[in-house]
Design a protein around this motif. Structure first.
Motif, short mmCIF file in Angstrom:
data_model
loop_
_atom_site.label_atom_id
_atom_site.label_comp_id
_atom_site.label_asym_id
_atom_site.label_seq_id
_atom_site.Cartn_x
_atom_site.Cartn_y
_atom_site.Cartn_z
N VAL A 2 7.21 53.70 30.36
CA VAL A 2 7.70 53.72 28.99
C VAL A 2 8.22 55.11 28.65
N ALA A 3 9.43 55.20 28.18
CA ALA A 3 10.02 56.47 27.75
C ALA A 3 10.10 56.46 26.22
N ASP A 4 9.95 57.65 25.61
CA ASP A 4 9.97 57.69 24.14
C ASP A 4 11.37 57.82 23.56
N SER A 5 12.39 57.90 24.42
CA SER A 5 13.77 57.99 23.94
C SER A 5 14.73 57.71 25.08
N LYS A 6 15.97 57.45 24.74
CA LYS A 6 17.02 57.27 25.75
C LYS A 6 17.18 58.56 26.55
N ASN A 7 17.03 59.68 25.88
CA ASN A 7 17.14 60.98 26.54
C ASN A 7 16.12 61.11 27.67
N VAL A 8 14.87 60.75 27.39
CA VAL A 8 13.81 60.82 28.40
C VAL A 8 14.02 59.74 29.47
N GLN A 9 14.48 58.57 29.06
CA GLN A 9 14.77 57.51 30.02
C GLN A 9 15.78 57.97 31.07
N THR A 10 16.80 58.69 30.61
CA THR A 10 17.84 59.20 31.51
C THR A 10 17.24 60.21 32.49
N ILE A 21 11.53 51.49 30.08
CA ILE A 21 11.93 50.91 28.81
C ILE A 21 11.67 51.94 27.71
N ILE A 22 12.38 51.80 26.61
CA ILE A 22 12.27 52.77 25.52
C ILE A 22 11.43 52.20 24.39
N ILE A 23 10.41 52.96 24.00
CA ILE A 23 9.65 52.67 22.78
C ILE A 23 9.53 53.99 22.03
N HIS A 24 10.20 54.07 20.90
CA HIS A 24 10.17 55.31 20.15
C HIS A 24 8.76 55.59 19.62
N PRO A 25 8.35 56.84 19.58
CA PRO A 25 7.00 57.18 19.11
C PRO A 25 6.82 56.85 17.64
N PRO A 26 5.56 56.64 17.22
CA PRO A 26 5.30 56.25 15.82
C PRO A 26 5.35 57.44 14.87
N CYS A 27 5.99 57.23 13.76
CA CYS A 27 6.00 58.24 12.70
C CYS A 27 5.35 57.63 11.46
N ASP A 119 13.30 66.03 23.38
CA ASP A 119 12.93 64.73 23.96
C ASP A 119 13.23 63.60 22.97
N PHE A 120 12.60 63.66 21.81
CA PHE A 120 12.81 62.69 20.73
C PHE A 120 12.96 63.43 19.41
N GLY A 121 11.90 64.06 18.95
CA GLY A 121 11.95 64.86 17.73
C GLY A 121 11.44 64.09 16.53
N MET A 122 10.20 64.38 16.13
CA MET A 122 9.61 63.70 14.97
C MET A 122 10.12 64.30 13.65
N SER A 123 10.44 65.58 13.66
CA SER A 123 10.83 66.26 12.42
C SER A 123 12.00 65.59 11.70
N PRO A 124 13.06 65.20 12.40
CA PRO A 124 14.16 64.53 11.70
C PRO A 124 13.73 63.21 11.05
N VAL A 125 12.83 62.47 11.69
CA VAL A 125 12.36 61.21 11.12
C VAL A 125 11.53 61.47 9.87
N GLU A 126 10.68 62.49 9.92
CA GLU A 126 9.88 62.86 8.74
C GLU A 126 10.79 63.27 7.59
N SER A 127 11.85 64.00 7.91
CA SER A 127 12.81 64.42 6.90
C SER A 127 13.48 63.22 6.25
N MET A 128 13.94 62.29 7.08
CA MET A 128 14.62 61.11 6.55
C MET A 128 13.66 60.23 5.75
N ALA A 129 12.39 60.17 6.16
CA ALA A 129 11.40 59.40 5.43
C ALA A 129 11.25 59.91 4.00
#
Length: 204
Positions: A2-10, A21-27, A119-129
């Motif tokens: 399991v990769a946390d992003s397309k970037n890591v999958q690559t 497979i990609i499963i984004h981490p939980p925010c 890799d993924f980046g939680m900060s942008p998701v927190e910002s958008m939330a």
């Protein structure tokens, strides 16, 4: 695998030759919310070289009419404070509590996050939330979280201070406010509930 992003999958495919497979981490998006709109832009990235906070600071030394709050610490702290010395529009908070961080995000105009190949980046998701658009580097995990011109503004993969200045000028308080709803909606994709469902789907 399991990769946390397309970037890591690559990367997994490139260096290990494995499929994943990609499963984004939980925010925990419920922890972040719109609180208002202050007069500052916010950087929450750790003060280390690959986060490129120096580029953000250099941009704001050319924008004395705009405020930047750097809400983090790290090994580059002393160097970055010296870079910002004499510029009253740039403030460092050092280590702060989770509650203080949520308040800063919830009242910002927008956040700025330009790490190198994140890799993924939680900060942008927190910002958008919190309904806050993200000015981000157009590479790595940010390509999967931030939607250019809808929930933020993606620069080139390695932005110069000059490019960042243009992006900051584009992201006016009015422009940022117009993106609030799209940001909040986008963040729900990366919620804990979706993560748990996706993990259960592959386990059972």
């Amino acid at each position: 695998v399991v990769a946390d992003s397309k970037n890591v999958q690559t990367r997994i495919q490139k260096f290990l030759g494995l499929e994943s497979i990609i499963i984004h981490p939980p925010c925990d998006i419920n922890n972040f919310s719109w609180m208002g709109q202050g007069d500052y832009y916010l950087s929450t990235a750790r003060l280390t070289r690959y986060k490129r906070v120096d580029v953000i600071i250099k941009a704001f030394t050319e924008l004395p009419e705009k405020r930047l709050i750097v809400a983090s610490s790290g090994p580059q702290e002393r160097e970055l404070k010296e870079l910002a010395e004499g510029f009253d529009n740039i403030k460092f908070t050092g280590n702060i509590s989770d509650q203080e961080l949520k308040k800063l995000i919830g009242n910002a105009i927008a956040t700025i996050y330009i790490p190198q190949d994140e890799d993924f980046g939680m900060s942008p998701v927190e910002s958008m939330a919190a309904g806050k658009p993200v000015i981000g580097a157009g590479e790595g995990g940010l390509l999967e979280t931030v939607v250019h011109a809808k929930t933020g503004w993606l620069t080139s993969p390695d932005p110069s201070p000059e490019e960042l200045i243009r992006a900051i000028k584009e992201m006016t308080p009015r422009q940022a406010l117009s993106m609030r709803s799209a940001c909040e909606k986008r963040a729900t994709i990366f919620c804990t509930k979706n993560f748990i469902k996706s993990m259960r789907d592959i386990i059972y």
